[in-house]
Design a protein around this motif. Sequence first.
Motif, PDB file in Angstrom:
ATOM      1  N   THR A 337       0.847  -1.188   0.000  1.00  0.00           N
ATOM      2  CA  THR A 337       0.000   0.000   0.000  1.00  0.00           C
ATOM      3  C   THR A 337       0.885   1.242   0.000  1.00  0.00           C
ATOM      4  O   THR A 337       1.870   1.317   0.737  1.00  0.00           O
ATOM      5  CB  THR A 337      -0.914  -0.005   1.240  1.00  0.00           C
ATOM      6  N   LEU A 338       0.528   2.199  -0.849  1.00  0.00           N
ATOM      7  CA  LEU A 338       1.311   3.429  -0.965  1.00  0.00           C
ATOM      8  C   LEU A 338       0.672   4.538  -0.136  1.00  0.00           C
ATOM      9  O   LEU A 338      -0.558   4.647  -0.085  1.00  0.00           O
ATOM     10  CB  LEU A 338       1.362   3.901  -2.412  1.00  0.00           C
ATOM     11  N   THR A 339       1.485   5.363   0.464  1.00  0.00           N
ATOM     12  CA  THR A 339       0.986   6.588   1.097  1.00  0.00           C
ATOM     13  C   THR A 339       1.744   7.764   0.510  1.00  0.00           C
ATOM     14  O   THR A 339       2.961   7.868   0.669  1.00  0.00           O
ATOM     15  CB  THR A 339       1.187   6.541   2.623  1.00  0.00           C
ATOM     16  N   LEU A 340       1.020   8.614  -0.201  1.00  0.00           N
ATOM     17  CA  LEU A 340       1.643   9.728  -0.911  1.00  0.00           C
ATOM     18  C   LEU A 340       1.103  11.032  -0.344  1.00  0.00           C
ATOM     19  O   LEU A 340      -0.107  11.267  -0.376  1.00  0.00           O
ATOM     20  CB  LEU A 340       1.346   9.634  -2.412  1.00  0.00           C
ATOM     21  N   PRO A 341       1.967  11.888   0.172  1.00  0.00           N
ATOM     22  CA  PRO A 341       1.500  13.129   0.773  1.00  0.00           C
ATOM     23  C   PRO A 341       1.701  14.357  -0.123  1.00  0.00           C
ATOM     24  O   PRO A 341       2.565  14.379  -1.011  1.00  0.00           O
ATOM     25  CB  PRO A 341       2.396  13.251   2.015  1.00  0.00           C
ATOM     26  N   LEU A 392       4.771  18.141  -3.045  1.00  0.00           N
ATOM     27  CA  LEU A 392       4.155  16.893  -3.500  1.00  0.00           C
ATOM     28  C   LEU A 392       5.230  15.818  -3.520  1.00  0.00           C
ATOM     29  O   LEU A 392       6.284  15.992  -4.144  1.00  0.00           O
ATOM     30  CB  LEU A 392       3.556  17.075  -4.898  1.00  0.00           C
ATOM     31  N   ASP A 393       4.956  14.712  -2.827  1.00  0.00           N
ATOM     32  CA  ASP A 393       5.929  13.619  -2.734  1.00  0.00           C
ATOM     33  C   ASP A 393       5.312  12.370  -3.339  1.00  0.00           C
ATOM     34  O   ASP A 393       4.412  11.766  -2.760  1.00  0.00           O
ATOM     35  CB  ASP A 393       6.297  13.388  -1.260  1.00  0.00           C
ATOM     36  N   LEU A 394       5.808  11.974  -4.509  1.00  0.00           N
ATOM     37  CA  LEU A 394       5.261  10.803  -5.203  1.00  0.00           C
ATOM     38  C   LEU A 394       6.208   9.604  -5.105  1.00  0.00           C
ATOM     39  O   LEU A 394       6.170   8.703  -5.942  1.00  0.00           O
ATOM     40  CB  LEU A 394       4.960  11.151  -6.670  1.00  0.00           C
ATOM     41  N   ASN A 395       7.057   9.610  -4.087  1.00  0.00           N
ATOM     42  CA  ASN A 395       7.954   8.481  -3.853  1.00  0.00           C
ATOM     43  C   ASN A 395       7.420   7.636  -2.701  1.00  0.00           C
ATOM     44  O   ASN A 395       7.257   8.128  -1.587  1.00  0.00           O
ATOM     45  CB  ASN A 395       9.360   8.965  -3.455  1.00  0.00           C
ATOM     46  N   ASP A 396       7.127   6.400  -2.939  1.00  0.00           N
ATOM     47  CA  ASP A 396       6.839   5.475  -1.849  1.00  0.00           C
ATOM     48  C   ASP A 396       6.972   4.057  -2.384  1.00  0.00           C
ATOM     49  O   ASP A 396       6.399   3.732  -3.438  1.00  0.00           O
ATOM     50  CB  ASP A 396       5.438   5.715  -1.260  1.00  0.00           C
ATOM     51  N   GLU A 397       7.703   3.225  -1.665  1.00  0.00           N
ATOM     52  CA  GLU A 397       7.872   1.813  -2.018  1.00  0.00           C
ATOM     53  C   GLU A 397       8.324   1.678  -3.474  1.00  0.00           C
ATOM     54  O   GLU A 397       9.289   2.323  -3.876  1.00  0.00           O
ATOM     55  CB  GLU A 397       6.531   1.064  -1.790  1.00  0.00           C
ATOM     56  N   ASN A 398       7.576   0.905  -4.254  1.00  0.00           N
ATOM     57  CA  ASN A 398       7.983   0.641  -5.640  1.00  0.00           C
ATOM     58  C   ASN A 398       7.708   1.807  -6.593  1.00  0.00           C
ATOM     59  O   ASN A 398       8.160   1.806  -7.727  1.00  0.00           O
ATOM     60  CB  ASN A 398       7.274  -0.611  -6.172  1.00  0.00           C
ATOM     61  N   ILE A 399       6.951   2.790  -6.140  1.00  0.00           N
ATOM     62  CA  ILE A 399       6.620   3.945  -6.991  1.00  0.00           C
ATOM     63  C   ILE A 399       7.561   5.093  -6.662  1.00  0.00           C
ATOM     64  O   ILE A 399       7.613   5.554  -5.515  1.00  0.00           O
ATOM     65  CB  ILE A 399       5.157   4.368  -6.774  1.00  0.00           C
ATOM     66  N   GLN A 400       8.297   5.549  -7.642  1.00  0.00           N
ATOM     67  CA  GLN A 400       9.285   6.604  -7.407  1.00  0.00           C
ATOM     68  C   GLN A 400       9.054   7.729  -8.419  1.00  0.00           C
ATOM     69  O   GLN A 400       9.776   7.880  -9.394  1.00  0.00           O
ATOM     70  CB  GLN A 400      10.701   6.039  -7.535  1.00  0.00           C
ATOM     71  N   ARG A 432      14.308  13.889  -8.151  1.00  0.00           N
ATOM     72  CA  ARG A 432      13.843  12.655  -8.811  1.00  0.00           C
ATOM     73  C   ARG A 432      14.868  11.556  -8.588  1.00  0.00           C
ATOM     74  O   ARG A 432      16.091  11.804  -8.719  1.00  0.00           O
ATOM     75  CB  ARG A 432      13.683  12.889 -10.311  1.00  0.00           C
ATOM     76  N   PRO A 433      14.428  10.322  -8.275  1.00  0.00           N
ATOM     77  CA  PRO A 433      15.320   9.227  -7.908  1.00  0.00           C
ATOM     78  C   PRO A 433      16.569   9.100  -8.780  1.00  0.00           C
ATOM     79  O   PRO A 433      17.684   9.241  -8.286  1.00  0.00           O
ATOM     80  CB  PRO A 433      14.413   8.002  -8.037  1.00  0.00           C
ATOM     81  N   THR A 434      16.440   8.882 -10.047  1.00  0.00           N
ATOM     82  CA  THR A 434      17.608   8.600 -10.877  1.00  0.00           C
ATOM     83  C   THR A 434      18.530   9.805 -11.021  1.00  0.00           C
ATOM     84  O   THR A 434      19.748   9.682 -10.985  1.00  0.00           O
ATOM     85  CB  THR A 434      17.162   8.154 -12.286  1.00  0.00           C
ATOM     86  N   TYR A 435      17.913  10.984 -11.175  1.00  0.00           N
ATOM     87  CA  TYR A 435      18.721  12.143 -11.558  1.00  0.00           C
ATOM     88  C   TYR A 435      19.033  13.085 -10.403  1.00  0.00           C
ATOM     89  O   TYR A 435      19.765  14.048 -10.571  1.00  0.00           O
ATOM     90  CB  TYR A 435      18.028  12.902 -12.692  1.00  0.00           C
ATOM     91  N   GLY A 436      18.437  12.839  -9.245  1.00  0.00           N
ATOM     92  CA  GLY A 436      18.752  13.652  -8.072  1.00  0.00           C
ATOM     93  C   GLY A 436      18.119  15.035  -8.095  1.00  0.00           C
ATOM     94  O   GLY A 436      17.096  15.256  -8.765  1.00  0.00           O
ATOM     95  N   GLU A 437      18.721  15.974  -7.397  1.00  0.00           N
ATOM     96  CA  GLU A 437      18.103  17.281  -7.200  1.00  0.00           C
ATOM     97  C   GLU A 437      18.378  18.216  -8.373  1.00  0.00           C
ATOM     98  O   GLU A 437      19.453  18.177  -8.979  1.00  0.00           O
ATOM     99  CB  GLU A 437      18.635  17.903  -5.908  1.00  0.00           C
ATOM    100  N   SER A 438      17.376  19.050  -8.649  1.00  0.00           N
ATOM    101  CA  SER A 438      17.544  20.034  -9.727  1.00  0.00           C
ATOM    102  C   SER A 438      16.575  21.180  -9.502  1.00  0.00           C
ATOM    103  O   SER A 438      15.602  21.042  -8.766  1.00  0.00           O
ATOM    104  CB  SER A 438      17.294  19.387 -11.095  1.00  0.00           C
ATOM    105  N   ASP A 439      16.868  22.317 -10.132  1.00  0.00           N
ATOM    106  CA  ASP A 439      16.065  23.520  -9.916  1.00  0.00           C
ATOM    107  C   ASP A 439      15.598  24.118 -11.232  1.00  0.00           C
ATOM    108  O   ASP A 439      16.273  23.999 -12.263  1.00  0.00           O
ATOM    109  CB  ASP A 439      16.895  24.596  -9.201  1.00  0.00           C
ATOM    110  N   ALA A 440      14.455  24.808 -11.156  1.00  0.00           N
ATOM    111  CA  ALA A 440      14.001  25.607 -12.291  1.00  0.00           C
ATOM    112  C   ALA A 440      13.394  26.902 -11.767  1.00  0.00           C
ATOM    113  O   ALA A 440      12.723  26.899 -10.725  1.00  0.00           O
ATOM    114  CB  ALA A 440      12.980  24.839 -13.120  1.00  0.00           C
ATOM    115  N   ASP A 441      13.658  27.988 -12.466  1.00  0.00           N
ATOM    116  CA  ASP A 441      13.036  29.273 -12.144  1.00  0.00           C
ATOM    117  C   ASP A 441      12.094  29.636 -13.271  1.00  0.00           C
ATOM    118  O   ASP A 441      12.456  29.552 -14.449  1.00  0.00           O
ATOM    119  CB  ASP A 441      14.108  30.348 -11.962  1.00  0.00           C
TER     120      ASP A 441
END
Lengths: 451, 451, 451
Positions: A337-341, A392-400, A432-441
């Motif tokens: 079960t996923l919990t996404l906050p 928004l956090d869409l990372n949990d368990e198998n969903i990243q 994002r999991p594979t690419y790590g942190e990034s910024d946009a303005d």
Amino acid sequence: SAQSPPVSDGMILSNEVQFELQRMQQQIDELKSASVISSAASTATFSSAPVLCCPSEKPTYPTKPKYPTARLTGFFQADAVGFSQDRANMETLGGGIAADGDIQDGADFRRARLAATGQAWDNVSYMLEMDFAFPGRPSFMDVWLDIDDVLGSSNLRVGQFRQPFGMDGLTSVREMTFLERALPFAFLPFRQIGAMLYGNRKDELATWAIAGFRYPTDTFGGNVGDNGGYGMATRLTGLLVNRGDGKGLVHLGGGYSFIDPANDQFQYRNQPEVAVGETGGGVPTRAIANVPAFVDTGAFAADNANLFNAELALAYGSFYAQSEASYAVVTQPAGPTLTLPGAYAHAGYFLTGETRKYNGKNGVFGRVTPDRSVGNEGGIGAWEIAGRWSYLDLNDENIQGGRLNDLTAGLNWYLNPYTKFQFNYIHAMLDRPTYGESDADIFAMRAQLDF
Amino acid sequence: SAQSPPVSDGMILSNEVQFELQRMQQQIDELKSASVISSAASTATFSSAPVLCCPSEKPTYPTKPKYPTARLTGFFQADAVGFSQDRANMETLGGGIAADGDIQDGADFRRARLAATGQAWDNVSYMLEMDFAFPGRPSFMDVWLDIDDVLGSSNLRVGQFRQPFGMDGLTSVREMTFLERALPFAFLPFRQIGAMLYGNRKDELATWAIAGFRYPTDTFGGNVGDNGGYGMATRLTGLLVNRGDGKGLVHLGGGYSFIDPANDQFQYRNQPEVAVGETGGGVPTRAIANVPAFVDTGAFAADNANLFNAELALAYGSFYAQSEASYAVVTQPAGPTLTLPGAYAHAGYFLTGETRKYNGKNGVFGRVTPDRSVGNEGGIGAWEIAGRWSYLDLNDENIQGGRLNDLTAGLNWYLNPYTKFQFNYIHAMLDRPTYGESDADIFAMRAQLDF
Amino acid sequence: SAQSPPVSDGMILSNEVQFELQRMQQQIDELKSASVISSAASTATFSSAPVLCCPSEKPTYPTKPKYPTARLTGFFQADAVGFSQDRANMETLGGGIAADGDIQDGADFRRARLAATGQAWDNVSYMLEMDFAFPGRPSFMDVWLDIDDVLGSSNLRVGQFRQPFGMDGLTSVREMTFLERALPFAFLPFRQIGAMLYGNRKDELATWAIAGFRYPTDTFGGNVGDNGGYGMATRLTGLLVNRGDGKGLVHLGGGYSFIDPANDQFQYRNQPEVAVGETGGGVPTRAIANVPAFVDTGAFAADNANLFNAELALAYGSFYAQSEASYAVVTQPAGPTLTLPGAYAHAGYFLTGETRKYNGKNGVFGRVTPDRSVGNEGGIGAWEIAGRWSYLDLNDENIQGGRLNDLTAGLNWYLNPYTKFQFNYIHAMLDRPTYGESDADIFAMRAQLDF
């Protein structure tokens, strides 16, 4: 002097015309009594004078058909958007290749809608609204009929409408503080085809709503599916404090929704609170035509989802604030079960002294009316500054799907109640999991007109 | 006796209703004074008679919300078209195979539009117009807001609109002498998303406009692109002679536009001033579904284009004439600079004595109003004959898009100001590099209604 | 004292407003004479009293532009449908595989339309109607202009409209007894682009219509094709008995149509009198997105078709019935002539005492108006029960499209003249050549609102 009523199986009678007609009738009535009296005064004295003024029988006028009424309404939002991404952000969105993730500057109509709204009878109202800027072109928006007082003072709505869940989602898109709703909007069922019972206390201190719907509804209001395809949503709101306009208001609200999708899958995703795009052959080679989702679970198999939401809002003088926290709890058929906050908080302040009115029927903030609209008689309109944090956090368990934090600074210029210019500066912090942190303005401006 | 104003955050109040209401108020006011006088006459004599007629305080009526206003407007054009091509023309259009270039006769709606237009405030007007017949279905047409008197007496327009370049392009498509605009229309930026400052002298002897825009805007009003994607256009017009309606008018105008397209390419092309087509499965096997472009550069790489335009128009009595010459000067990244010319001249004459009114605010000819509309009280409407020569040369250097001359004879029957039938006979003389000279004769008729 | 008329090149003036304005003017006129008389009475006696009441010249008000008028109208139908098929039916529709022929339950907007309608002049009316729920989205519906009294009392219609053939087809889709038209609707030319002469006797005892059109017209009102692409249709109706509302009515009618299709083919097919569907990515894997045609000839080569139709309808008190028989006689270029029949009969009865009004101008049944609408003053609306048998046989010679019989039971609840809920239970009995006999049971409900 009776006439037969005109054939009128449909008419447009605006509030203003109705008001004008009533105002004139009032004057005519006053004149009638005055005229009768003055002529009575004359004739009383000179009884030989012919009494011609008044027909002995009051003329009867036919009862007129009042319904249906139809009012043409709509609005549009013309946006111009510029992007400044770091290299990591371009690579993240381009799947490792920066050139494929380089979001293009652009201008576009974000929304453009025409609608008919009115009454089919004294207890039945309706809306038929189409959006010409959304994919689907046009897409079904609010297309419903309302019957008043079906269960006590609750009304019944049938058709496609915004499901009762979340304060941000139920705030009119004409009346938002920022260009887009906050990131947790990704979880909302929003517009689906179904039926809803809803109402509010007469003193407008509380609202309630409960709805059942088909899910997922396509852009034309349709859904099919034998194995599920249903959902429900409910929302309760109340005012803890309500001292009157500008003197203090505290709003609390909660929502719950259960969804069993027809296609046994969900996809949660969101853009960085801005959108601009182009369709067809004019897009530069290799360029992205639309702002991509920064966070995205992709479509994944799911049995159902339980959604929870909490609302808090305040207003005092020219200041107001609003915050929500949302959770999606998703049951996977072959996974945990996923919990996404998600959550956001925003605040606004009117430099020109206005207050943010509360819409007690719907439990949301309403339209901003400048004290001195820009017009032929002068006036500088209403000026508002605002800020928002959105998460928004869409990372949990198998969903990243990634995690996104947005900080937005906003400046709104309301020329009049129906015209405004909005400026947003958004700093999007993506992980994002594979690419790590990034910024946009992101720099965005909007011209909006509604009618 | 004050009442609270009716809730009216949107209303429809037509000019006619407003006028009727004013007319009635005037009568009521007259009655009021008359009534007061007559009763005063009575009471002056018989001072014992009760003075009942007039409340001592004038009743006050609430100020009513006047805005926003919304008016439903639109029009449609239903065309029937027949083609007669020589064999060379069919082969040219079919890439050497006559059967593939055989344009089919047909009937179709050329344009069908619905729009909302009105005022959001005393100094802000708007239009939201969709076309349901164009590809894009519906396509964004005029979708803008106007703010009056932003820079002196100049107005600011924001949204999608026809860029200020060319008299033919800015003439309302409801009010054109022929079914389609002349061939040089191929060069015009026309509708793009942007902002424009425009105005006219109070005596309407001159107009000016300057605009910046994104290019190329798609059918839904959007454009993206980091490398260019901008353009500007400007137009100046003036009346050399303006002796009043039917007594002589000479119009001069000029336009300039610079465009740096987002996709670094242009494609100039045009149909032979007629269009008809069908979509979907009903098209006969191998038949062309739409009238093909007779001249066509194909998409070619380009840095930017400079467009130049000159306008001349005359009106005297029932006669009027109009002519424009246009040049596109296109910079290629890896090729010589192209100079592509176009021109047209047309003239019209009303057999029934009408004049072609000039629209001094926009610097174009306006609507034709028959002296005696066809109606329940008789009348034959307005009858007009017209002719046009039209020219477009898309051959220069490495670009060989062909050269087209069109001769058109037109007959227009205006039943009333809002309904007309048009008949065009077009002789198209095409010269395409590979296939040489060829001809087509086209018979077209249109029924148009606008509201 | 003439004023220039207000600028009004378009306005909305509903019947109700017009009526209200007339009613007020009448009162004002009465007041004027009364006022004059009373003051005359006063002044007659006291000749020294100043005569101030009445301006010697009657003030003249400018003639106002009355046209064009535009009224916003439309409606929507929100349907929910459930299916219960036997295994043979699923296999038939799935080409032998039951899972591929399993129709999904669903909810959808069947129709959703916005239209402008009005007068362009005293003898010219128009309609411009778009449907947003049909494929084509939006699709052209009624888009025409009408000129009154072109040939005697006959009117001329130009544009796209429902061709004059069949009582069921010409009954407004807002006013149908069941959710869908009966099965023989498959043969009708229905909406095509063309021109029609039509009219009715002044006593409304008979109607006539004859039309020519292009065929087949696409969803945007277009058709092309050099080899055919034409058709004609004509319809005559009359009342054998017309004793007045509720006292007995017998309607007879006949229709004929000839069609030479542009693409030299026909395809006749129909769904089982219900439709629901979804578009896009939310459709469950392998599920059918739309209700399939139960009977379907497939596209087959044809030279032309002759269509014949006979109508019979009755009404007495709260009961009414209607029946039609249709034949399509199709000439194949390389095959025998086909004769394909269809027919239906239906009856309805109002439990609440209403009668089904007859529309004498169009020769069809019209709108149901409840005696006591559900509203703020009570009322239970109109309740109607209805039944239908419907039949379509698409098997003949080399064409084996199947044979379908539908039995429908209906319950209609009219809350008011503009809002209704409909419930249909349909038992569909299909016989398809390869797969034999099969059954489906369908439960459908609709919420409809029109304005």
